[in-house]
Design an enzyme around this catalytic site. Structure first.
Site, PDB file in Angstrom:
ATOM      1  N   LYS A  30       1.792 -45.361 -27.865  1.00 30.33           N
ATOM      2  CA  LYS A  30       3.228 -45.422 -28.156  1.00 30.33           C
ATOM      3  C   LYS A  30       4.029 -44.961 -26.952  1.00 30.33           C
ATOM      4  O   LYS A  30       5.039 -45.575 -26.570  1.00 30.33           O
ATOM      5  CB  LYS A  30       3.570 -44.548 -29.357  1.00 30.33           C
ATOM      6  CG  LYS A  30       5.074 -44.453 -29.642  1.00 30.33           C
ATOM      7  CD  LYS A  30       5.441 -43.211 -30.421  1.00 30.33           C
ATOM      8  CE  LYS A  30       5.361 -41.967 -29.556  1.00 30.33           C
ATOM      9  NZ  LYS A  30       5.861 -40.757 -30.254  1.00 30.33           N
ATOM     10  N   GLY A 108      11.523 -40.104 -31.630  1.00 35.60           N
ATOM     11  CA  GLY A 108      12.101 -39.303 -30.559  1.00 35.60           C
ATOM     12  C   GLY A 108      12.338 -40.106 -29.300  1.00 35.60           C
ATOM     13  O   GLY A 108      13.352 -39.914 -28.606  1.00 35.60           O
ATOM     14  N   ARG A 136      17.126 -33.375 -35.481  1.00 33.01           N
ATOM     15  CA  ARG A 136      16.308 -33.204 -34.285  1.00 33.01           C
ATOM     16  C   ARG A 136      17.194 -32.999 -33.061  1.00 33.01           C
ATOM     17  O   ARG A 136      18.264 -33.586 -32.946  1.00 33.01           O
ATOM     18  CB  ARG A 136      15.379 -34.406 -34.098  1.00 33.01           C
ATOM     19  CG  ARG A 136      14.408 -34.550 -35.255  1.00 33.01           C
ATOM     20  CD  ARG A 136      13.409 -35.651 -35.017  1.00 33.01           C
ATOM     21  NE  ARG A 136      12.486 -35.330 -33.934  1.00 33.01           N
ATOM     22  CZ  ARG A 136      11.525 -36.141 -33.514  1.00 33.01           C
ATOM     23  NH1 ARG A 136      11.374 -37.333 -34.080  1.00 33.01           N
ATOM     24  NH2 ARG A 136      10.711 -35.785 -32.531  1.00 33.01           N
ATOM     25  N   SER A 182      12.029 -30.087 -25.810  1.00 30.04           N
ATOM     26  CA  SER A 182      11.370 -31.392 -25.701  1.00 30.04           C
ATOM     27  C   SER A 182      11.381 -31.885 -24.267  1.00 30.04           C
ATOM     28  O   SER A 182      12.451 -31.964 -23.641  1.00 30.04           O
ATOM     29  CB  SER A 182      12.061 -32.425 -26.596  1.00 30.04           C
ATOM     30  OG  SER A 182      11.474 -33.699 -26.411  1.00 30.04           O
ATOM     31  N   GLN A 184      11.065 -34.816 -23.579  1.00 27.89           N
ATOM     32  CA  GLN A 184      11.739 -36.117 -23.632  1.00 27.89           C
ATOM     33  C   GLN A 184      13.155 -36.047 -23.071  1.00 27.89           C
ATOM     34  O   GLN A 184      13.688 -37.062 -22.622  1.00 27.89           O
ATOM     35  CB  GLN A 184      11.765 -36.651 -25.069  1.00 27.89           C
ATOM     36  CG  GLN A 184      10.411 -37.106 -25.580  1.00 27.89           C
ATOM     37  CD  GLN A 184      10.458 -37.577 -27.021  1.00 27.89           C
ATOM     38  OE1 GLN A 184      11.471 -37.456 -27.695  1.00 27.89           O
ATOM     39  NE2 GLN A 184       9.343 -38.112 -27.495  1.00 27.89           N
ATOM     40  N   GLU A 330       1.336 -32.452 -29.489  1.00 24.27           N
ATOM     41  CA  GLU A 330       1.138 -33.466 -30.520  1.00 24.27           C
ATOM     42  C   GLU A 330      -0.268 -33.437 -31.103  1.00 24.27           C
ATOM     43  O   GLU A 330      -0.523 -33.984 -32.176  1.00 24.27           O
ATOM     44  CB  GLU A 330       1.435 -34.852 -29.956  1.00 24.27           C
ATOM     45  CG  GLU A 330       0.488 -35.308 -28.868  1.00 24.27           C
ATOM     46  CD  GLU A 330       1.026 -36.508 -28.103  1.00 24.27           C
ATOM     47  OE1 GLU A 330       0.265 -37.464 -27.947  1.00 24.27           O
ATOM     48  OE2 GLU A 330       2.191 -36.482 -27.670  1.00 24.27           O
ATOM     49  N   ARG A 361       6.366 -28.796 -37.968  1.00 25.44           N
ATOM     50  CA  ARG A 361       4.919 -28.968 -38.122  1.00 25.44           C
ATOM     51  C   ARG A 361       4.182 -27.653 -38.351  1.00 25.44           C
ATOM     52  O   ARG A 361       3.156 -27.626 -39.029  1.00 25.44           O
ATOM     53  CB  ARG A 361       4.346 -29.700 -36.898  1.00 25.44           C
ATOM     54  CG  ARG A 361       4.667 -31.195 -36.921  1.00 25.44           C
ATOM     55  CD  ARG A 361       4.127 -31.924 -35.714  1.00 25.44           C
ATOM     56  NE  ARG A 361       4.280 -33.378 -35.884  1.00 25.44           N
ATOM     57  CZ  ARG A 361       4.150 -34.264 -34.916  1.00 25.44           C
ATOM     58  NH1 ARG A 361       3.879 -33.855 -33.681  1.00 25.44           N
ATOM     59  NH2 ARG A 361       4.301 -35.552 -35.151  1.00 25.44           N
ATOM     60  N   ARG A 402       1.376 -37.503 -38.099  1.00 21.93           N
ATOM     61  CA  ARG A 402       0.262 -36.633 -37.715  1.00 21.93           C
ATOM     62  C   ARG A 402      -0.125 -35.663 -38.837  1.00 21.93           C
ATOM     63  O   ARG A 402      -1.259 -35.202 -38.893  1.00 21.93           O
ATOM     64  CB  ARG A 402       0.590 -35.902 -36.418  1.00 21.93           C
ATOM     65  CG  ARG A 402       0.844 -36.871 -35.270  1.00 21.93           C
ATOM     66  CD  ARG A 402       0.528 -36.313 -33.916  1.00 21.93           C
ATOM     67  NE  ARG A 402       1.036 -37.187 -32.874  1.00 21.93           N
ATOM     68  CZ  ARG A 402       0.413 -38.283 -32.430  1.00 21.93           C
ATOM     69  NH1 ARG A 402      -0.746 -38.628 -32.945  1.00 21.93           N
ATOM     70  NH2 ARG A 402       0.962 -39.022 -31.473  1.00 21.93           N
TER      71      ARG A 402
END
Length: 449
Positions: A30, A108, A136, A182, A184, A330, A361, A402
């Site tokens: 991904k 995300g 988020r 993050s 990202q 992750e 999580r 996940r």
């Protein structure tokens, strides 16, 4: 996308009745697919993305780029110069434009990578998504883009939904950002940086930076597309990345298998003392999932990279582990699931940022494993897991792919585990239930199906 067959609301996780011996072909990454789509859309010429992941997240990304005017032609099969066959997407760049609406779902990469792209479009681009996407973190990307010259209307939320008022270009320049929540945030600015008038210089000001492998992936893919990128690893300033303004090349990208999505299948070999082979495992990669070779070996398995792929074998014993997962967060749900079945305690550290992922999580893993009889305690930055005999019950997923695969891993060794909404695995791993049962074959039975 092919329609997924209807799945029960509570999916009975198959119990392993013997050792697993299987070859499992894992779909494309991904992370690579969505980065490749963004870079191809911003290129100066058409390109190919071959063996892409076809999942909810990648479909959201391709649909969003199409909404901005990018042409994406999907073919059933094609062949590149290196002989890579299978599905291929032809990406044809175009002048980006609005008005348009982008559905980010709960992806995300879409919610963070595409607002910078939208600043290069002419017209208003509205971003919306699943209810969880509103929670988020996105404020750092929004404020960074404003510093670089963008106009964004978010009603002061620092979160979705929002509208980017695209002006057809962005000035760019130097920006400070706290990417502690993050990586990202950094990747989002770097990916579009070559198209900014001044490029971009991203200065991370936070005390931690999770998932560094994903930033390295972004940098490598940018360089392969012709961008000039200066990084801390290349002798630059610590926590500073610079991307010079330039045209990007249209490339022919072959997407690697998603190594993080190989995790539950490797876990099956570890738990049952069997052997699982993952074809096309790369000998060199920036994917964080490659760390599974080291982590699962330390937990009791052994592996070998062969011409057939990665061959992983379990010893029949599972050992606890003390490990910092800050760069590979992750992987935490799957490692926690295996650790709950180990012969000694485990401590998983460096993953406080997982509280802001598809769900919290750390809280979710603690609650779900404990409700099956486990003994998991949240720490400031992770989990402490003391193995106990587990029992069956419902394993909730919180719309988190996940979490669903972690529950299936526990179900291999614990009779009567039922996964709520296993269909959420379609986010990054389409057809997971079928792949799982096919892998187990005769070495399993389903209780209460």
């Amino acid at each position: 996308m092919t329609e997924t067959p209807a799945l029960p609301a509570l999916w009975p996780a198959p119990l392993a009745d013997g050792t697993v011996h299987a070859t499992v072909t894992v779909p494309g990454s991904k992370s690579v697919t969505n980065r490749a789509l963004v870079l191809a859309a911003l290129a100066a010429e058409p390109g190919w993305v071959r063996r892409p992941l076809r999942s909810r997240d990648s479909q959201l990304m391709s649909d969003a780029l199409r909404a901005l005017g990018v042409g994406i032609e999907e073919t059933a099969s094609s062949s590149s110069g290196d002989g890579a066959g299978g599905e291929a997407w032809r990406v044809i760049p175009a002048a980006l434009h609005g008005p348009a609406t982008v559905d980010v779902g709960n992806a995300g990469t879409v919610m963070r990578f595409l607002p910078p792209v939208a600043t290069l479009a002419s017209g208003d681009i509205r971003f919306d998504g699943d209810p969880r996407s509103y929670e988020r973190p996105l404020g750092q990307v929004i404020s960074a883009l404003r510093t670089l010259g963008a106009r964004i209307d978010d009603d002061g939320r620092g979160a979705l939904p929002l509208t980017v008022q695209g002006g057809g270009a962005l000035e760019g320049g130097v920006v400070e950002i706290d990417a502690s929540n993050s990586s990202q945030f950094v990747s989002a600015l770097l990916l579009s940086g070559p198209r900014f008038n001044q490029g971009v210089e991203v200065r991370h000001t936070g005390t931690t930076l999770p998932s560094m492998p994903h930033i390295r992936m972004t940098v490598e893919m940018l360089r392969a597309a012709g961008a000039q990128v200066d990084t801390p690893e290349a002798g630059g300033e610590p926590n500073v990345w610079r991307v010079a303004p330039s045209a990007l090349l249209g490339r022919d990208v072959v997407v690697e298998p998603d190594l993080s999505n190989a995790q539950p299948f490797l876990a099956a070999a570890l738990i049952t003392g069997g052997t699982v082979t993952i074809p096309d495992w790369p000998r060199r990669t920036t994917q964080p999932g490659d760390e599974l070779r080291r982590i699962f070996t330390e937990m009791g398995g052994s592996c070998e990279l062969t011409d057939a792929g990665l061959v992983f074998t379990g010893s029949g014993k599972i050992h606890g582990i003390d490990v910092d997962l800050g760069e590979v967060g992750e992987l935490t749900p799957g490692i926690a699931a295996v650790a709950a079945l180990a012969d000694s305690p485990s401590t998983l550290r460096g993953v406080a940022h997982l509280r802001l992922h598809e769900t919290d999580r750390l809280a979710a893993l603690t609650k779900e494993i404990n409700e099956l009889g486990g003994d998991v305690t949240e720490t400031a930055d992770g989990l402490h897991i003391r193995p106990r005999p587990l029992h069956g019950g419902v394993f909730h997923t919180y719309d988190d792919h996940r979490m669903a695969t972690a529950g299936a891993v526990i179900g291999l060794a614990v009779e009567g585990v039922r996964i709520e909404n296993v269909a959420t695995t379609a986010k990054t791993l389409p057809d997971f239930p079928k792949m799982w049962t096919d892998m187990l074959g005769e070495a399993s039975r389903v209780v209460g199906a």
